[in-house]
Structures are given as C-alpha cells and as structure tokens.
Motif scaffolding. Structure first.
Motif, PDB file in Angstrom:
ATOM      1  N   ARG A 146     -17.694   1.915 -11.181  1.00  0.00           N
ATOM      2  CA  ARG A 146     -18.053   2.741 -12.348  1.00  0.00           C
ATOM      3  C   ARG A 146     -19.024   2.028 -13.265  1.00  0.00           C
ATOM      4  N   THR A 152     -19.712   4.576  -4.470  1.00  0.00           N
ATOM      5  CA  THR A 152     -18.833   3.865  -3.546  1.00  0.00           C
ATOM      6  C   THR A 152     -19.672   2.879  -2.750  1.00  0.00           C
ATOM      7  N   ALA A 208     -11.892  -0.059  -7.911  1.00  0.00           N
ATOM      8  CA  ALA A 208     -10.533   0.431  -7.641  1.00  0.00           C
ATOM      9  C   ALA A 208     -10.595   1.667  -6.761  1.00  0.00           C
ATOM     10  N   VAL A 209      -9.467   1.939  -6.099  1.00  0.00           N
ATOM     11  CA  VAL A 209      -9.379   3.136  -5.260  1.00  0.00           C
ATOM     12  C   VAL A 209      -9.229   4.353  -6.172  1.00  0.00           C
ATOM     13  N   ALA A 210      -9.998   5.412  -5.858  1.00  0.00           N
ATOM     14  CA  ALA A 210      -9.924   6.654  -6.638  1.00  0.00           C
ATOM     15  C   ALA A 210      -9.943   7.838  -5.678  1.00  0.00           C
ATOM     16  N   ASP A 211      -9.524   8.998  -6.194  1.00  0.00           N
ATOM     17  CA  ASP A 211      -9.664  10.231  -5.403  1.00  0.00           C
ATOM     18  C   ASP A 211     -11.013  10.840  -5.733  1.00  0.00           C
ATOM     19  N   VAL A 212     -11.854  11.000  -4.728  1.00  0.00           N
ATOM     20  CA  VAL A 212     -13.207  11.528  -4.972  1.00  0.00           C
ATOM     21  C   VAL A 212     -13.493  12.639  -3.964  1.00  0.00           C
ATOM     22  N   LYS A 264     -13.143  -4.492 -11.633  1.00  0.00           N
ATOM     23  CA  LYS A 264     -12.763  -3.105 -11.967  1.00  0.00           C
ATOM     24  C   LYS A 264     -12.947  -2.162 -10.781  1.00  0.00           C
ATOM     25  N   ALA A 304      -8.033  -1.363  -0.965  1.00  0.00           N
ATOM     26  CA  ALA A 304      -7.987  -1.778  -2.382  1.00  0.00           C
ATOM     27  C   ALA A 304      -8.384  -3.243  -2.576  1.00  0.00           C
ATOM     28  N   ARG A 357      -9.720   9.199  -0.431  1.00  0.00           N
ATOM     29  CA  ARG A 357      -9.623   7.932  -1.165  1.00  0.00           C
ATOM     30  C   ARG A 357     -10.881   7.110  -0.907  1.00  0.00           C
ATOM     31  N   ILE A 414     -13.227   3.523  -2.706  1.00  0.00           N
ATOM     32  CA  ILE A 414     -13.423   2.553  -3.788  1.00  0.00           C
ATOM     33  C   ILE A 414     -14.549   3.073  -4.672  1.00  0.00           C
ATOM     34  N   LEU A 415     -14.361   2.995  -5.968  1.00  0.00           N
ATOM     35  CA  LEU A 415     -15.384   3.475  -6.888  1.00  0.00           C
ATOM     36  C   LEU A 415     -15.863   2.330  -7.788  1.00  0.00           C
TER      37      LEU A 415
END
Ligand SMILES: NC(=O)c1ccc[n+]([C@@H]2O[C@H](COP(=O)([O-])OP(=O)(O)OC[C@H]3O[C@@H](n4cnc5c(N)ncnc54)[C@H](OP(=O)(O)O)[C@@H]3O)[C@@H](O)[C@H]2O)c1
Length: 326
Positions: free
Chosen positions: A7, A60, A16-20, A14, A302, A2, A4-5
């Motif tokens: 974009r 990130t 947000a936490v993402a799976d990377v 905008k 988050a 997990r 923060i991304l």
C-alpha cells in the motif's frame, strides 16, 4: 482472492495478505490459478520504490509464478485450461491468481513441482539469454559468475556448465562455494577472503575469464573488471550489493572489453519468439538432469517480508518460493 498488497512504497514490514479482486483477463493473456510464486531481488526493490518500474499503489508484487491455467483470452493458442505452467509477469505474482501475457507463459516439465517451477523462469531465462544471446558463449570458454550461490547466480553456473563452459563461481563463504561446486562449477572463489583478480588469474594461467556474469555490482564489479581476459565480455545483470558501478573507460579500451547490459524482461515484449525456443532448451536440460534448481526456503504467502529479510542478509541460496495457498 488472497494476495499480498503493497500500500506504501518503502514499507516492507507493512506488506500483508488482503482480499482483493481477481485481475481481469484480456486478449492475448492467460489467467493462472497460482500455486507458488518465486521471490526476486527486484521485487524487493519495487516495494522499496527503487525499481525501474513503479506500479500504481496499491499493488501486488511478484514477477513469476507457477500454477494451472484456468482460462485464456482471445487469440491465445499456446496455452489451454488445465495446463501446468510457469509464467513471468511485471508484478502481481504473490496471489492466488494472476494474469500473464501468453508469450511469457511456458509449459512446466512433467516432472517439475510447482515450487521448483515458480523459481525457474526468471533465473534460468536470464542466465540463458545473457550467455546465448548477448555473450554468445562458446564451449570451452571460461566464465566467472559473481553472487554464484544466489537465485540468478546459481542458475548461471548451471547454464554455463550446460553450454560447455569452464565455470569459476565466486560467492561469499565456504558453504556457498561448496553449493556452486555441486551444481557444476569447476573452480570457486570465496570473495570474502580471497582476492578475486589474483585467484581468477591463477586459475586461467594469467589470462582472465572470457565472460563475466555480474548480478552483484559494487566493488565486486570493479574487481571482476580486472579479472576479465583481453577481448572478454562482461554481462551487467544487476546490483544486489546496492551500488551501481562506474565503468573506467580506459580499462575497457586497453583490454578490448565488451560490457554488455542484459535485461531479460525486455525480451518478453521485444523478442518473444526467442523465449519459446530458450525454454524448450532449458526444460530439456532440466529433464535430463543438467539443471537442478535449488529452493533454500519454501514459505507461506504471508512471509514475504521475512523472505526479503533473508535476501538482504544474504542467507538464501538458489531461490526462495512462496506457497500461495497456505
Ligand atoms: N538483468 C536481468 O534480467 C535480471 C534478472 C534477474 C535478476 N536480476 C538482478 O540480479 C540481482 C540478483 O538477483 P537475485 O534474485 O539472484 O538475488 P539473490 O538471490 O539475493 O542473489 C544475490 C547475490 O548477491 C550477493 N550479494 C552481494 N552483496 C549483497 C548485498 N549487499 N545484499 C544482498 N546480496 C548481496 C549475494 O551473494 P554472496 O553472499 O555470495 O556475495 C547473493 O547471493 C538483482 O540485482 C536483480 O535485480 C537481473
């Protein structure tokens, strides 16, 4: 993992936490299981696209972390799996794992928790480097710190006091001033309601401050320039107020002032050997109680946009730290 991304530049809301994917570990690098990440003003500028470096999107954010070493790359002898460390990085800290150059990975004090360590390296590293390497601060000199209750400002108050200086801490509001006093300031100036130049001159028998540490810029820089002593030094650290001051060269000439830029990050690549001894000293001061880092807000991963809001609204004191595993 997990993380923060970001974009899109400029879109703080905008984030947000993402799976990377985890970052790859290269030679000379250290892979860290991150437990906490410090929040820095410059990270917000990076997300806004206003920082000197612009990482390729998506990225990130996050300049500093604390955690446990999971693996080291070829050639690394200064850290090993299982070590509790803090580290500085160009970006990538708001994540469950991060890689850092081995030269920017420092052992945590045994008594330090991850939240404290996550906010330590940049603030204290910057304060130490600026005073020791650039201004060559001597015991007994008078230091004026602007934005003195902020992340880098409060560290500067403590480091200058640890180096034997008399510290005048300038901050906005009575509560912030009281905090700086509890952390080593001899005198305070509430620059929301007091005239900075007049107050500093009154506190120094008309001489002014020998060294000014300025992470604020804008009007505060202009006022501080008038509060610096003959043959004094001004450390240009940052521009939290949002505007880059223009320097009147005639004042610099008449008062024999040295205006010194200081960027801690550049020492990571250009003078890494200085960092090791600086951190040994800083950790020693932490261990003997001379440094008492403040984390005013401890938040979940988050909450990065909320953390930036607190910075913009000047509601944080000391550091804000994200706990990356909640
Ligand atoms: N040169 C380096 O190596 C280096 C290293 C770290 C940070 N920095 C820079 O130093 C600056 C401060 O960073 P930080 O992480 O310490 O930030 P911070 O914790 O947010 O502190 C900034 C302080 O600036 C003051 N301020 C004045 N006008 C402001 C405004 N319009 N918005 C927000 N704050 C304002 C606030 O204090 P009052 O309310 O008391 O005025 C605040 O406490 C940033 O520009 C950052 O990029 C530079």
């Amino acid at each position: 993992m997990r993380a923060i991304l970001c974009r899109e530049y400029g879109a703080i809301d905008k984030l947000a936490v993402a799976d990377v994917a985890e970052p790859p570990l290269g030679a000379g690098q250290v892979l860290i299981d991150v437990h906490a990440a410090g929040i820095n003003f410059g990270e917000m500028l990076m997300v806004l696209g206003q920082y000197q470096e612009k990482p390729p999107l998506p990225f990130t954010p996050g300049f500093e972390v604390a955690g446990i070493v999971r693996a080291v790359g070829n050639g690394v002898t200064t850290a090993k799996p299982g070590d509790r460390v803090m580290a500085a990085l160009p970006w990538g800290g708001y994540a469950e794992a991060a890689v850092a150059a081995a030269s920017a990975v420092f052992p945590m004090a045994p008594t330090m928790d991850f939240v404290t360590a996550a906010g330590f390296s940049i603030a204290y590293g910057t304060a130490y480097g600026a005073f020791a390497w650039r201004a060559q601060l001597k015991p007994g000199e008078t230091v004026l710190v602007l934005g003195a209750a902020g992340g880098v400002g409060l560290a500067a108050v403590e480091v200058a006091a640890a180096m034997g200086a008399i510290v005048i801490a300038a901050a906005g509001g009575a509560e912030k001033c009281a905090l700086t006093k509890a952390h080593g300031a001899t005198h305070t100036v509430d620059y929301r309601r007091e005239d900075l130049r007049e107050r500093v001159r009154a506190l120094t028998d008309g001489r002014g401050a020998d060294v000014v540490f300025d992470p604020v810029g804008g009007d505060a820089f202009a006022q501080a320039l008038r509060a610096v002593a003959w043959s004094g030094r001004m450390l240009v650290i940052g521009f939290a107020a949002g505007s880059v001051p223009q320097i009147p060269a005639n004042h610099v000439l008449v008062k024999n002032i040295d205006i010194m830029g200081f960027q801690w990050g550049s020492y990571r690549t250009r003078r890494p050997e200085l960092l090791t001894s600086a951190f040994a000293r800083l950790i020693g001061w932490y261990a003997d109680g001379r440094l008492r880092p403040v984390v005013s807000h401890q938040m979940k991963l988050a909450a990065a946009p909320e953390a930036y809001r607190l910075l913009r609204e000047r509601k944080a004191t000391g550091k804000i730290v994200l706990e990356t595993r909640i």
